[in-house]
Write a protein that holds these residues in place. Structure first.
Motif, PDB file in Angstrom:
ATOM      1  N   SER A 164      44.806 -76.842  48.908  1.00  0.00           N
ATOM      2  CA  SER A 164      43.033 -75.611  47.620  1.00  0.00           C
ATOM      3  C   SER A 164      43.121 -74.834  48.680  1.00  0.00           C
ATOM      4  O   SER A 164      42.821 -73.630  47.607  1.00  0.00           O
ATOM      5  CB  SER A 164      42.560 -76.746  47.284  1.00  0.00           C
ATOM      6  OG  SER A 164      41.317 -76.162  46.950  1.00  0.00           O
ATOM      7  N   ALA A 165      42.797 -74.922  49.912  1.00  0.00           N
ATOM      8  CA  ALA A 165      42.571 -73.048  49.980  1.00  0.00           C
ATOM      9  C   ALA A 165      43.547 -72.365  50.632  1.00  0.00           C
ATOM     10  O   ALA A 165      43.413 -71.552  50.057  1.00  0.00           O
ATOM     11  CB  ALA A 165      41.988 -73.986  52.064  1.00  0.00           C
ATOM     12  N   ALA A 166      45.092 -73.129  51.102  1.00  0.00           N
ATOM     13  CA  ALA A 166      46.039 -72.387  50.862  1.00  0.00           C
ATOM     14  C   ALA A 166      46.146 -72.264  49.184  1.00  0.00           C
ATOM     15  O   ALA A 166      46.623 -70.103  49.171  1.00  0.00           O
ATOM     16  CB  ALA A 166      47.288 -72.589  51.098  1.00  0.00           C
ATOM     17  N   ARG A 219      49.818 -57.239  45.339  1.00  0.00           N
ATOM     18  CA  ARG A 219      51.297 -57.163  46.089  1.00  0.00           C
ATOM     19  C   ARG A 219      52.458 -56.808  44.528  1.00  0.00           C
ATOM     20  O   ARG A 219      53.167 -56.253  44.696  1.00  0.00           O
ATOM     21  CB  ARG A 219      51.054 -58.730  46.124  1.00  0.00           C
ATOM     22  CG  ARG A 219      53.438 -59.454  45.888  1.00  0.00           C
ATOM     23  CD  ARG A 219      53.442 -58.918  47.579  1.00  0.00           C
ATOM     24  NE  ARG A 219      55.301 -59.251  46.949  1.00  0.00           N
ATOM     25  CZ  ARG A 219      55.343 -60.473  48.089  1.00  0.00           C
ATOM     26  NH1 ARG A 219      54.532 -61.721  47.909  1.00  0.00           N
ATOM     27  NH2 ARG A 219      56.778 -61.213  47.610  1.00  0.00           N
ATOM     28  N   VAL A 220      52.085 -57.280  43.402  1.00  0.00           N
ATOM     29  CA  VAL A 220      53.144 -57.435  42.149  1.00  0.00           C
ATOM     30  C   VAL A 220      53.417 -55.829  41.605  1.00  0.00           C
ATOM     31  O   VAL A 220      54.320 -55.375  41.914  1.00  0.00           O
ATOM     32  CB  VAL A 220      52.729 -57.892  41.462  1.00  0.00           C
ATOM     33  CG1 VAL A 220      53.769 -58.286  40.138  1.00  0.00           C
ATOM     34  CG2 VAL A 220      53.327 -59.861  41.709  1.00  0.00           C
ATOM     35  N   ALA A 221      51.787 -55.356  42.148  1.00  0.00           N
ATOM     36  CA  ALA A 221      52.002 -53.756  41.933  1.00  0.00           C
ATOM     37  C   ALA A 221      53.457 -52.781  42.875  1.00  0.00           C
ATOM     38  O   ALA A 221      53.998 -51.915  42.122  1.00  0.00           O
ATOM     39  CB  ALA A 221      51.120 -53.245  42.213  1.00  0.00           C
ATOM     40  N   ALA A 222      52.641 -53.061  44.119  1.00  0.00           N
ATOM     41  CA  ALA A 222      53.150 -52.612  44.681  1.00  0.00           C
ATOM     42  C   ALA A 222      54.973 -53.228  44.877  1.00  0.00           C
ATOM     43  O   ALA A 222      56.237 -52.521  45.018  1.00  0.00           O
ATOM     44  CB  ALA A 222      52.790 -52.977  46.178  1.00  0.00           C
ATOM     45  N   ALA A 270      44.462 -64.545  46.527  1.00  0.00           N
ATOM     46  CA  ALA A 270      44.053 -63.180  47.392  1.00  0.00           C
ATOM     47  C   ALA A 270      44.993 -61.853  47.967  1.00  0.00           C
ATOM     48  O   ALA A 270      44.332 -61.048  48.416  1.00  0.00           O
ATOM     49  CB  ALA A 270      42.965 -63.406  47.827  1.00  0.00           C
ATOM     50  N   GLY A 271      46.474 -62.552  48.501  1.00  0.00           N
ATOM     51  CA  GLY A 271      46.745 -62.136  48.945  1.00  0.00           C
ATOM     52  C   GLY A 271      48.627 -62.095  48.491  1.00  0.00           C
ATOM     53  O   GLY A 271      48.557 -61.127  48.095  1.00  0.00           O
ATOM     54  N   PRO A 272      49.538 -62.435  49.181  1.00  0.00           N
ATOM     55  CA  PRO A 272      50.932 -63.131  48.470  1.00  0.00           C
ATOM     56  C   PRO A 272      51.000 -62.847  47.172  1.00  0.00           C
ATOM     57  O   PRO A 272      51.993 -62.631  46.943  1.00  0.00           O
ATOM     58  CB  PRO A 272      51.845 -63.679  49.710  1.00  0.00           C
ATOM     59  CG  PRO A 272      50.643 -64.931  50.574  1.00  0.00           C
ATOM     60  CD  PRO A 272      49.173 -63.915  50.173  1.00  0.00           C
ATOM     61  N   THR A 308      59.947 -60.087  42.692  1.00  0.00           N
ATOM     62  CA  THR A 308      58.450 -60.019  43.036  1.00  0.00           C
ATOM     63  C   THR A 308      58.298 -61.306  43.100  1.00  0.00           C
ATOM     64  O   THR A 308      58.960 -62.542  42.601  1.00  0.00           O
ATOM     65  CB  THR A 308      57.728 -58.883  42.287  1.00  0.00           C
ATOM     66  OG1 THR A 308      56.475 -58.754  43.711  1.00  0.00           O
ATOM     67  CG2 THR A 308      57.687 -59.352  41.468  1.00  0.00           C
ATOM     68  N   VAL A 309      56.684 -62.410  42.914  1.00  0.00           N
ATOM     69  CA  VAL A 309      55.891 -63.101  42.882  1.00  0.00           C
ATOM     70  C   VAL A 309      55.695 -63.208  41.684  1.00  0.00           C
ATOM     71  O   VAL A 309      55.260 -62.405  40.599  1.00  0.00           O
ATOM     72  CB  VAL A 309      55.434 -63.732  43.922  1.00  0.00           C
ATOM     73  CG1 VAL A 309      55.900 -63.688  45.499  1.00  0.00           C
ATOM     74  CG2 VAL A 309      53.776 -62.397  44.308  1.00  0.00           C
ATOM     75  N   HIS A 310      55.548 -64.206  40.802  1.00  0.00           N
ATOM     76  CA  HIS A 310      54.135 -64.419  39.550  1.00  0.00           C
ATOM     77  C   HIS A 310      53.045 -64.390  40.471  1.00  0.00           C
ATOM     78  O   HIS A 310      52.144 -65.252  40.998  1.00  0.00           O
ATOM     79  CB  HIS A 310      55.252 -65.985  38.643  1.00  0.00           C
ATOM     80  CG  HIS A 310      54.111 -65.582  37.912  1.00  0.00           C
ATOM     81  ND1 HIS A 310      52.523 -65.909  37.267  1.00  0.00           N
ATOM     82  CD2 HIS A 310      54.895 -66.646  36.367  1.00  0.00           C
ATOM     83  CE1 HIS A 310      52.774 -65.498  36.341  1.00  0.00           C
ATOM     84  NE2 HIS A 310      53.610 -65.726  35.053  1.00  0.00           N
ATOM     85  N   ALA A 311      52.080 -63.478  39.875  1.00  0.00           N
ATOM     86  CA  ALA A 311      50.768 -63.350  40.966  1.00  0.00           C
ATOM     87  C   ALA A 311      50.354 -64.650  40.038  1.00  0.00           C
ATOM     88  O   ALA A 311      50.161 -65.161  38.863  1.00  0.00           O
ATOM     89  CB  ALA A 311      50.184 -61.893  40.355  1.00  0.00           C
ATOM     90  N   ALA A 312      48.637 -64.479  40.859  1.00  0.00           N
ATOM     91  CA  ALA A 312      47.860 -65.795  40.342  1.00  0.00           C
ATOM     92  C   ALA A 312      47.161 -64.720  39.399  1.00  0.00           C
ATOM     93  O   ALA A 312      46.283 -64.370  39.576  1.00  0.00           O
ATOM     94  CB  ALA A 312      46.938 -66.646  42.132  1.00  0.00           C
TER      95      ALA A 312
END
Length: 370
Positions: free
Chosen positions: A338-340, A353-356, A346-348, A171-175
């Motif tokens: 910054s926008a990315a 996302r990590v919980a899923a 808020a998304g990927p 998975t990813v390291h969530a923000a």
């Protein structure tokens, strides 16, 4: 699914990661219980989850870790009863920890399954401890599967033979979640001299010396920046901070301060010489702070996939200076990064996302066993 999230660390990323993960799994519809250290910096955040909890008094130093072993064994028996009472299907260990390695078999008593979140395949240079290494191996040997937060870590776990490939879930390291008023897109760096910041524990592998050399190179090119270094440690590179625009806060930064510290940077600089992924980058993207990173470990993957940072072409001061100059010279690029970051958080790169992903991994170990 009934899930227990366990992490017994006191400070650093472990307890916060566990709390964020437990909250995300709860929001995703899991029945969640938690086990955490009563001495954790973020202990109150576990309380506010309002879920069944098994708090444990841990230790403050290695001597306390050894002297507290009789107390730990009694706690392990009570933990097993707690997990049985709540009919837990899967124990998710949010981050490796010394005492957890001692009681790792308890996580699997009564037919339970366990998933181990592995943030680093090997210990960082300068952090090696023979005892901690052995107990990490014990945690990994007992676990039914691993969750990795970057492809390099996942690859290392399988190539070292610690887990079969089908037992490693990526998975990813969530923000990290930040207040809404801090999660804003920046059109450019603020008025005045832009602040390039390095944050975190000041260890040799964080590459502070490389970062200072990159800033020195920028200044030779006639580009004025402030270099702000915030964190605790004894890195020899601290002696290089002699310029009038260099700022140093050599101190431990509590969790409640991190968003303010990183949010005070115009650019986050991660000149690491070794890394798996970075919690600092996870904060930076959530705060809309563009980053510059070295092409090591999972840093490049994290920066590119989130779109929130520029990856230097090499692990050199010149390459880092080039990447910094690229951001500083182009307001449109700065705003796009910054926008990315804000969008990724808020998304990927969100906790949802990590919980899923963790739910899928948990269902996998429940259905297949060892």
């Amino acid at each position: 699914m009934r899930v227990a999230v366990v992490q017994w660390g006191r400070t650093g990323a472990g307890p916060l990661f566990a709390q964020e993960l437990a909250q995300a799994l709860q929001e995703d519809g899991c029945d969640v219980v938690v086990s955490y250290s009563l001495d954790a910096e973020v202990a109150d955040r576990f309380v506010t989850l309002d879920v069944p909890a098994f708090p444990i008094r841990t230790y403050r130093d290695k001597r306390g870790a050894v002297l507290g072993l009789p107390r730990l064994l009694w706690a392990a028996l009570r933990l097993d009863r707690f997990l049985r009472r709540h009919r837990i299907d899967v124990v998710v260990i949010a981050m490796e920890q010394l005492w957890q390695g001692v009681v790792a078999p308890v996580f699997r008593f009564g037919g339970r399954r366990s998933l181990l979140c592995v943030h680093d395949a090997t210990m960082h240079p300068g952090d090696f401890s023979r005892l901690e290494h052995l107990l990490r191996r014990a945690e990994r040997r007992v676990a039914d599967g691993a969750i990795a937060f970057s492809a390099p870590v996942a690859t290392a776990l399988t190539s070292r033979g610690e887990f079969r490939a089908d037992r490693v879930h990526e998975t990813v390291h969530a923000a990290y979640r930040v207040d809404a008023d801090r999660a804003v897109v920046r059109s450019t760096y603020r008025e005045g001299v832009p602040v390039v910041g390095c944050f975190g524990r000041l260890s040799a592998y964080k590459g502070l010396g490389l970062g200072v050399e990159a800033i020195t190179e920028l200044r030779r090119r006639g580009i004025r920046v402030r270099l702000r270094v915030v964190g605790s440690g004894t890195d020899d590179a601290l002696d290089l901070l002699r310029h009038e625009d260099d700022e140093l806060e050599n101190r431990w930064v509590g969790q409640e301060e991190i968003a303010q510290v990183v949010g005070g940077f115009d650019i986050a600089l991660l000149p690491y010489t070794e890394a798996s992924q970075s919690g600092v980058l996870a904060y930076a993207m959530a705060l809309g702070v563009p980053s510059v990173v070295t092409p090591v470990g999972g840093l490049a993957e994290q920066a590119i996939a989130s779109g929130s940072g520029i990856v230097a072409t090499a692990v050199t001061s010149t390459a880092l200076a080039d990447a910094l100059e690229e951001i500083l010279a182009d307001a449109n690029r700065y705003q796009a990064l910054s926008a990315a970051g804000v969008l990724a958080a808020a998304g990927p790169f969100s906790w949802a996302r990590v919980a899923a992903d963790v739910r899928v991994a948990a269902a996998s170990v429940v259905s297949t066993g060892r």
